[in-house]
Design an enzyme around this catalytic site. Structure first.
Site, PDB file in Angstrom:
ATOM      1  N   LYS A   1     -40.741  -5.017  17.126  1.00 21.57           N
ATOM      2  CA  LYS A   1     -40.097  -4.742  15.834  1.00 21.57           C
ATOM      3  C   LYS A   1     -41.074  -5.092  14.728  1.00 21.57           C
ATOM      4  O   LYS A   1     -41.956  -5.938  14.908  1.00 21.57           O
ATOM      5  CB  LYS A   1     -38.840  -5.612  15.679  1.00 21.57           C
ATOM      6  CG  LYS A   1     -37.845  -5.050  14.700  1.00 21.57           C
ATOM      7  CD  LYS A   1     -36.974  -3.972  15.321  1.00 21.57           C
ATOM      8  CE  LYS A   1     -35.959  -3.417  14.382  1.00 21.57           C
ATOM      9  NZ  LYS A   1     -34.990  -2.565  15.073  1.00 21.57           N
TER      10      LYS A   1
HETATM   11  P1  NAD Z   1     -29.477   2.015   6.583  1.00 19.62           P
HETATM   12  O1  NAD Z   1     -30.409   1.346   5.655  1.00 19.62           O
HETATM   13  O2  NAD Z   1     -29.517   3.492   6.705  1.00 19.62           O
HETATM   14  O3  NAD Z   1     -27.955   1.595   6.214  1.00 19.62           O
HETATM   15  C1  NAD Z   1     -27.517   0.282   6.040  1.00 19.62           C
HETATM   16  C2  NAD Z   1     -26.132   0.354   5.391  1.00 19.62           C
HETATM   17  O4  NAD Z   1     -25.548  -0.949   5.362  1.00 19.62           O
HETATM   18  C3  NAD Z   1     -26.144   0.854   3.949  1.00 19.62           C
HETATM   19  O5  NAD Z   1     -25.045   1.730   3.781  1.00 19.62           O
HETATM   20  C4  NAD Z   1     -25.927  -0.426   3.128  1.00 19.62           C
HETATM   21  O6  NAD Z   1     -25.331  -0.167   1.876  1.00 19.62           O
HETATM   22  C5  NAD Z   1     -24.994  -1.151   4.069  1.00 19.62           C
HETATM   23  N1  NAD Z   1     -24.861  -2.602   3.828  1.00 19.62           N
HETATM   24  C6  NAD Z   1     -25.836  -3.522   3.686  1.00 19.62           C
HETATM   25  N2  NAD Z   1     -25.261  -4.735   3.484  1.00 19.62           N
HETATM   26  C7  NAD Z   1     -23.923  -4.547   3.505  1.00 19.62           C
HETATM   27  C8  NAD Z   1     -22.797  -5.391   3.350  1.00 19.62           C
HETATM   28  N3  NAD Z   1     -22.929  -6.691   3.123  1.00 19.62           N
HETATM   29  N4  NAD Z   1     -21.561  -4.854   3.451  1.00 19.62           N
HETATM   30  C9  NAD Z   1     -21.402  -3.543   3.677  1.00 19.62           C
HETATM   31  N5  NAD Z   1     -22.423  -2.683   3.831  1.00 19.62           N
HETATM   32  C10 NAD Z   1     -23.669  -3.188   3.741  1.00 19.62           C
HETATM   33  O7  NAD Z   1     -29.707   1.317   8.008  1.00 19.62           O
HETATM   34  P2  NAD Z   1     -29.316   1.890   9.445  1.00 19.62           P
HETATM   35  O8  NAD Z   1     -30.502   2.556  10.023  1.00 19.62           O
HETATM   36  O9  NAD Z   1     -28.008   2.581   9.377  1.00 19.62           O
HETATM   37  O10 NAD Z   1     -29.162   0.514  10.252  1.00 19.62           O
HETATM   38  C11 NAD Z   1     -27.959  -0.267  10.210  1.00 19.62           C
HETATM   39  C12 NAD Z   1     -27.995  -1.272  11.332  1.00 19.62           C
HETATM   40  O11 NAD Z   1     -28.115  -0.584  12.585  1.00 19.62           O
HETATM   41  C13 NAD Z   1     -29.156  -2.270  11.294  1.00 19.62           C
HETATM   42  O12 NAD Z   1     -28.728  -3.498  11.841  1.00 19.62           O
HETATM   43  C14 NAD Z   1     -30.177  -1.639  12.232  1.00 19.62           C
HETATM   44  O13 NAD Z   1     -31.083  -2.594  12.770  1.00 19.62           O
HETATM   45  C15 NAD Z   1     -29.243  -1.091  13.297  1.00 19.62           C
HETATM   46  N6  NAD Z   1     -29.798  -0.031  14.126  1.00 19.62           N
HETATM   47  C16 NAD Z   1     -30.312   1.105  13.564  1.00 19.62           C
HETATM   48  C17 NAD Z   1     -30.800   2.126  14.379  1.00 19.62           C
HETATM   49  C18 NAD Z   1     -31.294   3.426  13.817  1.00 19.62           C
HETATM   50  O14 NAD Z   1     -31.557   4.339  14.616  1.00 19.62           O
HETATM   51  N7  NAD Z   1     -31.391   3.585  12.518  1.00 19.62           N
HETATM   52  C19 NAD Z   1     -30.800   1.958  15.772  1.00 19.62           C
HETATM   53  C20 NAD Z   1     -30.257   0.790  16.312  1.00 19.62           C
HETATM   54  C21 NAD Z   1     -29.754  -0.198  15.482  1.00 19.62           C
END
Ligand code: NAD
Length: 431
Positions: free
Chosen positions: A117
């Protein structure tokens, strides 16, 4: 003396760091599996840590220093694999935890990858697109000798996207006088990305929960149609999950972003909510819903709470107020160990992150396979293969949880650690 006591109390009330949480999870499962302590010592820690300080020319002409990390946790099962996060609060402990979870996630999904990561401490929302490009390219140059299709393969995470992956791919190839497409995944389809990758984490999470429902494993829920969901986080993962579940008949009654959330017990159309955000720049003040705060979203009365924002979202008193009967962890590490124990005690099923969000890295693996073979698959082919892998992973986790009389999280870690230890034992240690 009194002061020492109060300091101790303060310390004990502090949340464990995400890396401490990941170690606790590994230790618990390893103990049940009776993994020898010398092997466990190797599995717990990252194999390699890169900490970078690098200059970027900003639009003003001034040079700004940035801090970046890449943690390569374990490559016993294959090249390190994991996303790159841009966030003002990215820190080494967080990146170490996320890298470790990638090792176990890839093992749960039976992918030939290890875990890695990365992250850059920055506020991408306050930077211009040109500044983001220059920062990404300079970060990649610093990393270029430590990544590659057979070494370590980055992908998008919070605040990074296919465009960022395109810049990384181009900078890596410029540095190496090469033309490797498989150095990153989650890149645009035009330059070797896979169809279906963008939606893969949300889609994979949907396959898992739907499969658990159809197997009759979730008390009181017999079909996806009409099942109510509250979704925390409406970024890549949360929005794709919500749209896919909605299209299959689920009732999405609450959605939140960092600024707050919206609620309508009759259901929301996430496609329309997405348009509203694009138009107004916020999820709030949606015409068919009431504004709620982020705590209220977590306490919404619903069947399934989807945690799709960031680590430690479910912490402190909130675990006692959750009214859902299932928590689907699409974010990494959204539940603290204390909250996890409370949810277990309250009979709430937690479908853990290293299983529930493995869809993203699974389609990243498909993308890498297509790149290595100079091939491209149809979206239907990708989604069918994803369905097969996610449901197989769920079945494996469920069987392990039953066999060891434990919860799904520990079942998932047991399955993952067992796979890595078996591979390690076959390979042996270079003397
Ligand atoms: P992103 O940046 O696209 O979205 C994050 C979202 O969370 C945004 O809508 C933001 O406004 C919201 N957010 C942040 N803090 C918040 C809070 N306190 N309350 C409510 N909403 C809040 O990120 P993403 O790619 O969707 O990733 C989200 C999670 O999923 C992370 O933990 C990431 O590590 C995990 N993840 C992502 C992927 C991927 O393919 N993108 C794969 C596996 C895991």
């Amino acid at each position: 003396m009194a002061e020492t006591k109060s300091v101790k109390k303060k310390e004990s009330s502090k949340l464990p760091t995400p890396f401490e949480v990941s170690m606790m999870q590994v230790e618990k499962a390893a103990k049940m599996l009776k993994v020898p302590s010398d092997i466990l010592n190797f599995l717990k820690v990252p194999q390699r840590i890169l900490r970078l300080e690098f200059p970027v020319i900003m639009d003003s002409g001034k040079i700004q220093m940035f801090k970046g990390y890449r943690v390569q946790h374990n490559n016993v099962c294959g090249p390190f694999k994991g996303g790159i996060r841009y966030h003002p609060l990215v820190g080494m402990e967080e990146v170490k935890a996320l890298a470790s979870w990638m090792t176990w996630k890839c093992a749960v999904a039976e992918l030939p990858f290890g875990g890695g990561k990365g992250g850059v401490v920055c506020d991408p929302k306050a930077m211009s697109i040109k500044e983001l490009e220059r920062m990404t390219r300079r970060f990649t140059k610093e990393l270029a000798n430590n990544i590659g299709p057979d070494v370590d393969i980055p992908a998008p995470d919070v605040n990074t996207n296919p465009q960022v992956m395109a810049w990384i791919q181009d900078t890596y190839n410029t540095h190496h006088y090469n033309n490797q497409t498989g150095v990153v995944t989650g890149k645009p389809v035009e330059i070797g990305g896979s169809l279906g990758r963008n939606e893969a984490t949300g889609r994979g999470g949907f396959f898992v929960i739907n499969h658990a429902i159809l197997k009759g494993h979730l008390k009181g829920i017999s079909q996806i149609k009409g099942t109510s969901f509250a979704v925390q986080g409406f970024g890549n993962v949360g929005s794709n999950f919500a749209k896919i579940a909605f299209d299959e008949g689920a009732k999405i009654i609450a959605i939140s972003q960092v600024e707050g959330g919206i609620y309508n017990p009759e259901g929301l159309d996430p496609h329309k909510v997405e348009k509203h955000i694009a138009k107004t720049g916020t999820i709030l003040n949606y015409k068919d819903a009431k504004n709620i705060d982020n705590t209220a979203l977590l306490a919404t009365k619903c069947d399934v709470l989807v945690a799709a924002a960031l680590e430690n979202a479910i912490r402190g008193r909130i675990a006692k107020r959750i009214k859902a009967s299932v928590v689907l962890e699409l974010a990494n590490g959204p539940t603290t160990p204390k909250s996890d124990a409370i949810l277990k005690e309250r009979g709430i099923t937690v479908i853990p992150d290293i299983l529930a969000n493995a869809g993203g890295v699974t389609v990243s693996y498909f993308e890498w396979v297509q790149n290595l073979n100079h091939d491209s698959w149809t979206e239907k082919e990708v989604n069918e293969k994803l369905y097969f892998r996610m449901t197989k992973a769920y079945d494996g986790v469920f069987v392990n949880a039953k066999k060891y009389k434990t919860d799904l999280r520990t079942g998932a870690f047991i399955m993952a650690i067992d796979r890595v230890v078996k591979t390690l034992t076959l390979k042996g240690f270079y003397p």
